[in-house]
Write a protein that holds these residues in place. Structure first.
Motif, PDB file in Angstrom:
ATOM      1  N   MET A 165       0.854  -1.184   0.000  1.00  0.00           N
ATOM      2  CA  MET A 165       0.000   0.000   0.000  1.00  0.00           C
ATOM      3  C   MET A 165       0.893   1.239   0.000  1.00  0.00           C
ATOM      4  O   MET A 165       1.134   1.843   1.043  1.00  0.00           O
ATOM      5  N   PRO A 166       1.454   1.626  -1.148  1.00  0.00           N
ATOM      6  CA  PRO A 166       2.330   2.798  -1.182  1.00  0.00           C
ATOM      7  C   PRO A 166       1.564   4.075  -0.876  1.00  0.00           C
ATOM      8  O   PRO A 166       0.357   4.166  -1.072  1.00  0.00           O
ATOM      9  N   HIS A 167       2.296   5.058  -0.403  1.00  0.00           N
ATOM     10  CA  HIS A 167       1.720   6.382  -0.189  1.00  0.00           C
ATOM     11  C   HIS A 167       1.803   7.184  -1.484  1.00  0.00           C
ATOM     12  O   HIS A 167       2.588   6.877  -2.380  1.00  0.00           O
ATOM     13  N   VAL A 168       0.986   8.219  -1.570  1.00  0.00           N
ATOM     14  CA  VAL A 168       0.869   9.001  -2.794  1.00  0.00           C
ATOM     15  C   VAL A 168       0.888  10.481  -2.438  1.00  0.00           C
ATOM     16  O   VAL A 168       0.236  10.910  -1.484  1.00  0.00           O
ATOM     17  N   ILE A 169       1.633  11.266  -3.216  1.00  0.00           N
ATOM     18  CA  ILE A 169       1.612  12.716  -3.083  1.00  0.00           C
ATOM     19  C   ILE A 169       0.551  13.264  -4.033  1.00  0.00           C
ATOM     20  O   ILE A 169       0.487  12.888  -5.198  1.00  0.00           O
ATOM     21  N   THR A 170      -0.272  14.167  -3.521  1.00  0.00           N
ATOM     22  CA  THR A 170      -1.409  14.670  -4.294  1.00  0.00           C
ATOM     23  C   THR A 170      -1.187  16.112  -4.739  1.00  0.00           C
ATOM     24  O   THR A 170      -0.139  16.698  -4.536  1.00  0.00           O
ATOM     25  N   GLN A 171      -2.203  16.712  -5.318  1.00  0.00           N
ATOM     26  CA  GLN A 171      -2.074  18.026  -5.952  1.00  0.00           C
ATOM     27  C   GLN A 171      -1.695  19.137  -4.989  1.00  0.00           C
ATOM     28  O   GLN A 171      -1.184  20.171  -5.396  1.00  0.00           O
ATOM     29  N   SER A 172      -1.921  18.954  -3.690  1.00  0.00           N
ATOM     30  CA  SER A 172      -1.628  20.045  -2.765  1.00  0.00           C
ATOM     31  C   SER A 172      -0.179  20.047  -2.303  1.00  0.00           C
ATOM     32  O   SER A 172       0.175  20.746  -1.376  1.00  0.00           O
ATOM     33  N   CYS A 173       0.668  19.265  -2.955  1.00  0.00           N
ATOM     34  CA  CYS A 173       2.093  19.239  -2.635  1.00  0.00           C
ATOM     35  C   CYS A 173       2.671  20.643  -2.691  1.00  0.00           C
ATOM     36  O   CYS A 173       2.411  21.406  -3.612  1.00  0.00           O
ATOM     37  N   CYS A 174       3.497  21.001  -1.672  1.00  0.00           N
ATOM     38  CA  CYS A 174       4.088  22.347  -1.656  1.00  0.00           C
ATOM     39  C   CYS A 174       5.563  22.319  -2.016  1.00  0.00           C
ATOM     40  O   CYS A 174       6.197  23.368  -2.117  1.00  0.00           O
ATOM     41  N   SER A 175       6.145  21.132  -2.191  1.00  0.00           N
ATOM     42  CA  SER A 175       7.535  20.982  -2.650  1.00  0.00           C
ATOM     43  C   SER A 175       8.560  21.611  -1.709  1.00  0.00           C
ATOM     44  O   SER A 175       9.556  22.142  -2.154  1.00  0.00           O
ATOM     45  N   ASP A 176       8.337  21.543  -0.382  1.00  0.00           N
ATOM     46  CA  ASP A 176       9.347  22.112   0.511  1.00  0.00           C
ATOM     47  C   ASP A 176      10.412  21.093   0.901  1.00  0.00           C
ATOM     48  O   ASP A 176      11.418  21.444   1.509  1.00  0.00           O
ATOM     49  N   GLY A 177      10.218  19.832   0.515  1.00  0.00           N
ATOM     50  CA  GLY A 177      11.258  18.828   0.698  1.00  0.00           C
ATOM     51  C   GLY A 177      11.294  18.169   2.059  1.00  0.00           C
ATOM     52  O   GLY A 177      12.126  17.287   2.294  1.00  0.00           O
ATOM     53  N   SER A 178      10.418  18.547   2.984  1.00  0.00           N
ATOM     54  CA  SER A 178      10.447  17.944   4.314  1.00  0.00           C
ATOM     55  C   SER A 178      10.246  16.438   4.257  1.00  0.00           C
ATOM     56  O   SER A 178      10.868  15.679   5.001  1.00  0.00           O
ATOM     57  N   CYS A 179       9.362  16.002   3.344  1.00  0.00           N
ATOM     58  CA  CYS A 179       9.092  14.570   3.237  1.00  0.00           C
ATOM     59  C   CYS A 179      10.317  13.802   2.751  1.00  0.00           C
ATOM     60  O   CYS A 179      10.526  12.633   3.120  1.00  0.00           O
ATOM     61  N   VAL A 180      11.141  14.439   1.917  1.00  0.00           N
ATOM     62  CA  VAL A 180      12.342  13.782   1.384  1.00  0.00           C
ATOM     63  C   VAL A 180      13.266  13.378   2.523  1.00  0.00           C
ATOM     64  O   VAL A 180      13.780  12.258   2.578  1.00  0.00           O
ATOM     65  N   TYR A 181      13.479  14.307   3.454  1.00  0.00           N
ATOM     66  CA  TYR A 181      14.407  14.035   4.550  1.00  0.00           C
ATOM     67  C   TYR A 181      13.815  13.058   5.566  1.00  0.00           C
ATOM     68  O   TYR A 181      14.546  12.359   6.257  1.00  0.00           O
ATOM     69  N   ALA A 182      12.482  13.016   5.639  1.00  0.00           N
ATOM     70  CA  ALA A 182      11.844  12.092   6.583  1.00  0.00           C
ATOM     71  C   ALA A 182      11.839  10.662   6.083  1.00  0.00           C
ATOM     72  O   ALA A 182      11.818   9.725   6.880  1.00  0.00           O
ATOM     73  N   CYS A 183      11.877  10.485   4.766  1.00  0.00           N
ATOM     74  CA  CYS A 183      11.771   9.139   4.191  1.00  0.00           C
ATOM     75  C   CYS A 183      13.034   8.321   4.481  1.00  0.00           C
ATOM     76  O   CYS A 183      14.137   8.735   4.109  1.00  0.00           O
ATOM     77  N   PRO A 184      12.906   7.135   5.083  1.00  0.00           N
ATOM     78  CA  PRO A 184      14.100   6.336   5.414  1.00  0.00           C
ATOM     79  C   PRO A 184      14.625   5.492   4.264  1.00  0.00           C
ATOM     80  O   PRO A 184      15.694   4.895   4.374  1.00  0.00           O
ATOM     81  N   VAL A 185      13.882   5.420   3.153  1.00  0.00           N
ATOM     82  CA  VAL A 185      14.285   4.511   2.064  1.00  0.00           C
ATOM     83  C   VAL A 185      14.498   5.240   0.739  1.00  0.00           C
ATOM     84  O   VAL A 185      14.565   4.607  -0.312  1.00  0.00           O
ATOM     85  N   ASN A 186      14.597   6.565   0.772  1.00  0.00           N
ATOM     86  CA  ASN A 186      14.920   7.330  -0.430  1.00  0.00           C
ATOM     87  C   ASN A 186      13.927   7.084  -1.567  1.00  0.00           C
ATOM     88  O   ASN A 186      14.294   6.853  -2.711  1.00  0.00           O
ATOM     89  N   CYS A 187      12.639   7.171  -1.264  1.00  0.00           N
ATOM     90  CA  CYS A 187      11.648   6.866  -2.298  1.00  0.00           C
ATOM     91  C   CYS A 187      10.902   8.106  -2.780  1.00  0.00           C
ATOM     92  O   CYS A 187       9.909   7.973  -3.501  1.00  0.00           O
ATOM     93  N   ILE A 188      11.339   9.317  -2.398  1.00  0.00           N
ATOM     94  CA  ILE A 188      10.659  10.539  -2.812  1.00  0.00           C
ATOM     95  C   ILE A 188      11.634  11.405  -3.602  1.00  0.00           C
ATOM     96  O   ILE A 188      12.706  11.754  -3.120  1.00  0.00           O
TER      97      ILE A 188
END
Length: 561
Positions: A1-24
């Motif tokens: 059940m992968p997660h999905v980024i939707t249209q309200s993405c703000c592109s600030d990159g916080s999710c990139v650093y939180a991801c432990p498996v480099n999937c964003i």
């Protein structure tokens, strides 16, 4: 059940650093991050840990199984960003882990701790304050012309995009950090000068955005019924400078010239059921006007072809999932022509969505939006008021006329000069090198002066783009401080408070803003996130009701001064 980024993405990159498996991706260290329309989660690499959900400041990430029907296209959109590969190959082979960018380290030195004035309170300003306050002892004073903070997040994001406005929760946390002070309802350039600020700070960082519209210079654009889409967004959002704007909604058609995201926002609001908007933070005067609106069609006109559409793919998907969007047969032919020749994947995705739009010749069942291409505006028709727009088919002498009662332009923002700083009239930015203000005559930095956000780089990117932009400026500012290139403030800390109150007795502090915020939320009741004050006097009255801070806090503040 992968997660999905939707249209309200703000592109600030916080999710990139939180991801432990480099999937964003794209990550802030990868090419294209600054111009990416959104970020994408790799469905093959996602481990469903949910770390990105809590890191996202605007609530744009959800598990695939919990998406609303209108968000389902984003499942394929996220997956399409990644190349085909073997089932056991989880990470694209050309990718690397995004580095954790450490905050700039402020060297301790004798005298006052680093003290910075930030002018403006929008995303770039708040990200800059956040970056500075990662260091102990740093003092940040944020100055804002209005009694309310957060710039375009409050006044420029469409009211039906409440998830995008959630980034203000992050900004509210910044205001509670030690060393942060608000000076709202203070106009730098009028109440205080640049020299005043430098007397009390090591540096002044301007993050004032690009507040002016780029104007379309054609005959008739001064007629009643004409205006800009950005002015309308401000009117819709209750910005006090635009609350008395005269908006023409008595004709069945409105025309918007330009097809960026702001144009789509305005068209969507004009064609949305007012009962739906009544559950948002839309201004009361705008909601009342929309209830009485006679607009049944909004035509969004572009000078170039479909492949050059300025709106982003996420915004287009959001628009088509909630409203009726149509094309004329001739415009559909243009879409299919471009689709047959364009190779860029992102552009092809836009064209695929456009190719599936409804037929404009079919009877309308509700207020709708029509996209049209290849028309260059030549003049607004009318004598007493706008009655339509005359176009030429781009590249030809063929004339076409669109009757309309409202004519809005949406061709971008423009920065305006800042008193006592150099200004590039062509680029409409303050000349700078990595955020350091530069004197164009000498090529040397202007001591103690910095910029971030749109006044630094021009009106490009998204809310989150300002995070990396502000971080670059702050790193250079701190480097200059550490190198001894910034003069210590001449006056003591308490002198700034006295100066501001002598020039602007009705200054609003953080407690005043919290009182305004609480009052607006209470006015919203159970059905709306808030009902905004649209007059400065009402904002100041609400701020004046803020309780006095506890005695202990007042004593500590006095000791710090």
């Amino acid at each position: 059940m992968p997660h999905v980024i939707t249209q309200s993405c703000c592109s600030d990159g916080s999710c990139v650093y939180a991801c432990p498996v480099n999937c964003i991706h794209p990550s802030p260290d990868e090419p294209g991050f600054a111009t990416a329309e959104m970020l994408y989660i790799d469905p093959a690499a996602c481990v469903d840990c949910g770390a990105c959900v809590s890191a996202c400041p605007v609530g744009a990430i959800a598990p695939e199984t919990r998406l609303d029907p209108q968000q389902l296209p984003f499942v394929a959109l996220n997956a399409a960003f990644y190349p085909d590969r073997a089932p056991d190959e989880k990470v694209p082979p050309t990718s690397k882990l995004a580095p954790v960018i450490e905050a700039p380290r402020v060297d301790s030195r004798s005298g006052r701790p680093l003290t910075v004035a930030v002018v403006g309170s929008g995303p770039a300003a708040m990200y800059a304050a956040d970056e500075l306050l990662t260091q102990r002892g740093v003092q940040v004073n944020v100055f804002e012309k209005l009694p309310t903070p957060y710039g375009l997040v409050r006044a420029g994001v469409a009211p039906d995009h409440q998830s995008t406005k959630r980034v203000t929760r992050l900004f509210d946390k910044v205001t509670r950090l030690p060393g942060f002070t608000f000076y709202l309802n203070v106009d730098v350039g009028t109440d205080l000068t640049h020299a005043d600020l430098l007397t009390h700070h090591h540096a002044v960082l301007y993050a004032v955005g690009a507040p002016d519209d780029r104007r379309l210079d054609i005959e008739g654009m001064d007629l009643p019924g004409t205006g800009t889409a950005t002015e309308m967004v401000a009117w819709i959002n209750g910005h006090p400078d635009f609350s008395d704007l005269s908006i023409e909604l008595s004709h069945e058609r409105a025309v918007i010239i330009g097809n960026g995201n702001v144009a789509l926002d305005v068209a969507r609001i004009l064609t949305t059921d007012p009962n739906t908007l009544a559950r948002t933070d839309i201004a009361d005067h705008a909601l009342g006007a929309l209830r009485d609106s006679k607009v049944t069609e909004v035509v969004i006109v572009a000078r170039r072809g479909p492949a050059q559409s300025a709106f982003t793919l996420p915004e287009l998907i959001g628009l088509t999932s909630t409203g009726e969007v149509v094309l004329d047969a001739a415009d559909r032919d243009l879409v299919l022509r471009d689709l047959a020749s364009v190779e860029d994947a992102l552009t092809r995705n836009k064209l695929e969505v456009l190719s599936k739009l409804g037929d404009a010749s079919a009877p309308a069942t509700r207020p709708r939006i029509r996209l049209t291409y290849g028309l260059t505006p030549s003049r607004v028709i009318g004598t007493e008021r706008a009655e339509g727009v005359e176009f030429t088919v781009t590249g030809t002498d063929e004339v076409r006329v669109l009757p309309a009662g409202a004519v809005l332009t949406s061709i971008g923002y423009r920065g305006k000069p800042i008193r006592d700083l150099p200004f590039d009239e062509n680029a409409a930015v303050v000349p700078n090198d990595g955020g350091r203000v530069v004197d164009p005559a000498s090529g040397h930095p202007v001591r103690g002066s910095y910029v971030a956000g749109w006044i630094k780089r021009g009106p490009t990117g998204f809310i989150g783009t300002n995070k990396s932009c502000a971080a670059q400026t702050v790193r250079n500012l701190v480097d200059d401080y550490n190198a001894g290139l910034l003069d210590d403030p001449v006056s003591k800390p308490a002198a700034l408070e006295r100066l501001v109150r002598s020039r602007r007795p009705d200054v609003v502090d953080a407690a005043g803003w919290q009182a305004i915020d609480a009052a607006e939320v209470a006015r919203g009741g159970e059905d709306r996130p808030r009902r905004k004050f649209t007059a400065v006097a009402d904002m100041l009255a609400a701020a004046a009701a803020a309780p006095a801070p506890p005695l202990r806090e007042r004593l500590l503040a006095g000791l710090r001064r």
